[in-house]
Design a protein around this motif. Structure first.
Motif, PDB file in Angstrom:
ATOM      1  N   ASP A  24      45.005  -9.466 -31.294  1.00  0.00           N
ATOM      2  CA  ASP A  24      45.482  -8.088 -31.225  1.00  0.00           C
ATOM      3  C   ASP A  24      45.538  -7.470 -32.625  1.00  0.00           C
ATOM      4  N   THR A  25      45.777  -6.170 -32.651  1.00  0.00           N
ATOM      5  CA  THR A  25      45.746  -5.280 -33.822  1.00  0.00           C
ATOM      6  C   THR A  25      44.304  -5.071 -34.288  1.00  0.00           C
ATOM      7  N   HIS A  26      44.132  -4.052 -35.116  1.00  0.00           N
ATOM      8  CA  HIS A  26      42.783  -3.587 -35.402  1.00  0.00           C
ATOM      9  C   HIS A  26      42.694  -2.965 -36.792  1.00  0.00           C
ATOM     10  N   ILE A  27      41.484  -2.974 -37.315  1.00  0.00           N
ATOM     11  CA  ILE A  27      41.151  -2.232 -38.526  1.00  0.00           C
ATOM     12  C   ILE A  27      39.849  -1.495 -38.232  1.00  0.00           C
ATOM     13  N   SER A  28      39.781  -0.240 -38.616  1.00  0.00           N
ATOM     14  CA  SER A  28      38.561   0.535 -38.370  1.00  0.00           C
ATOM     15  C   SER A  28      38.091   1.200 -39.655  1.00  0.00           C
ATOM     16  N   LEU A  29      36.809   1.544 -39.670  1.00  0.00           N
ATOM     17  CA  LEU A  29      36.203   2.197 -40.830  1.00  0.00           C
ATOM     18  C   LEU A  29      35.212   3.239 -40.344  1.00  0.00           C
ATOM     19  N   ARG A  30      35.405   4.491 -40.805  1.00  0.00           N
ATOM     20  CA  ARG A  30      34.474   5.548 -40.445  1.00  0.00           C
ATOM     21  C   ARG A  30      33.149   5.354 -41.170  1.00  0.00           C
ATOM     22  N   LEU A  31      32.061   5.554 -40.437  1.00  0.00           N
ATOM     23  CA  LEU A  31      30.731   5.450 -41.023  1.00  0.00           C
ATOM     24  C   LEU A  31      30.280   6.811 -41.541  1.00  0.00           C
ATOM     25  N   GLU A  32      29.572   6.783 -42.639  1.00  0.00           N
ATOM     26  CA  GLU A  32      29.056   8.021 -43.224  1.00  0.00           C
ATOM     27  C   GLU A  32      27.703   8.352 -42.586  1.00  0.00           C
ATOM     28  N   ASP A  33      27.723   8.536 -41.268  1.00  0.00           N
ATOM     29  CA  ASP A  33      26.463   8.806 -40.569  1.00  0.00           C
ATOM     30  C   ASP A  33      26.402  10.215 -39.997  1.00  0.00           C
ATOM     31  N   GLY A  34      27.457  11.008 -40.269  1.00  0.00           N
ATOM     32  CA  GLY A  34      27.479  12.388 -39.809  1.00  0.00           C
ATOM     33  C   GLY A  34      27.694  12.550 -38.317  1.00  0.00           C
ATOM     34  N   ALA A  35      27.931  11.461 -37.611  1.00  0.00           N
ATOM     35  CA  ALA A  35      28.077  11.517 -36.152  1.00  0.00           C
ATOM     36  C   ALA A  35      29.491  11.192 -35.692  1.00  0.00           C
ATOM     37  N   GLY A  36      30.396  10.935 -36.616  1.00  0.00           N
ATOM     38  CA  GLY A  36      31.765  10.608 -36.241  1.00  0.00           C
ATOM     39  C   GLY A  36      31.945   9.214 -35.696  1.00  0.00           C
ATOM     40  N   HIS A  37      31.009   8.336 -35.947  1.00  0.00           N
ATOM     41  CA  HIS A  37      31.119   6.951 -35.483  1.00  0.00           C
ATOM     42  C   HIS A  37      32.016   6.144 -36.411  1.00  0.00           C
TER      43      HIS A  37
END
Length: 252
Positions: free
Chosen positions: A36-49
């Protein structure tokens, strides 16, 4: 770093490797809770992924290949690893922040004993340590609504976060974010240590001292000094040496 998989984008793969390293460091500092628990990272792909962990993998074992690319609706859009499963609660919390706060590229959520203990205390994080003063008047709180499976909670969570980059989820745990992986790591490290210090101080049973409000604010501003980002990067680079022997594994 391993050779890129076929059809992998170089910038995305670099982001995957950096995020995998962060997962390993969170494990190194014992801020994990099984799968459980999470870490996320926004991608610099211009699509909000953004990238988030494949559900079922321990942080200690996380690799670049275990990270999953999803969109703001929680749909897997990963062409490299399309069969990976994502935890819905992780999507709800992280997608809310990534959608509302373009300045926060990395988001960390933990369930540590100290973090959960402080989250259950009515006064929240008290200004009794230098680590806690980093967050003086700069820490948000979000009331518990149950396991974060309802997308309707996203609006309330974002509203509570406001302009801050750290938050205590009441009766739940901690959340810290940053403009980079290094920045988010610095925030969760200080927030976790501040919670640990508070629980131990309260366990001592004696009267606790709090600096005067003007000293607390002065200290918080010192943490925001001009060279703060340089110090954050130095700390991240130093932390990476703790898992240098794992690099060949986590970049796979």
């Amino acid at each position: 770093m391993h050779d890129l998989p076929l059809d992998a984008d170089a910038m995305e793969w670099a982001a995957r490797c950096e995020l995998a390293a962060l997962y390993r460091l969170i494990a190194h500092f014992r801020m994990t809770d099984l799968i459980d628990t999470h870490i996320s990272l926004r991608l610099e792909d211009g699509a909000g992924h953004f990238l988030i962990n494949r559900y079922g993998v321990l942080f200690e074992h996380m690799t670049a290949s275990d990270l999953v690319k999803i969109n703001s609706e929680g749909q897997v859009v990963d062409t490299l690893f399309p069969d990976h499963r994502v935890n819905r609660a992780g999507f709800v919390i992280h997608s809310a922040i990534h959608a509302a706060r373009p300045d926060l590229h990395c988001v960390i959520h933990t369930h540590t004993a100290a973090g959960m203990a402080v989250s259950a205390q009515a006064d929240g994080l008290r200004p009794i340590s230098q680590h806690a003063l980093k967050f003086y008047n700069r820490l948000a709180y979000h009331d518990y609504e149950g396991i974060a499976l309802d997308t309707a909670e996203r609006e309330r969570l974002v509203a509570d976060l406001g302009t801050h980059s750290a938050m205590i989820l009441r009766n739940h745990g901690l959340l810290a974010a940053g403009s980079s992986v290094a920045d988010a790591f610095q925030n969760i490290y200080f927030l976790e240590r501040a919670c640990q210090a508070q629980i131990q101080a309260l366990a001592g049973g004696g009267k606790l001292l709090q600096p005067a409000p003007h000293v607390c604010e002065h200290t918080a501003r010192q943490f925001e000094q001009d060279d703060a980002q340089g110090i954050v990067q130095l700390a991240w680079d130093a932390a990476l040496t703790l898992i240098a022997d794992q690099q060949a594994d986590y970049t796979a």
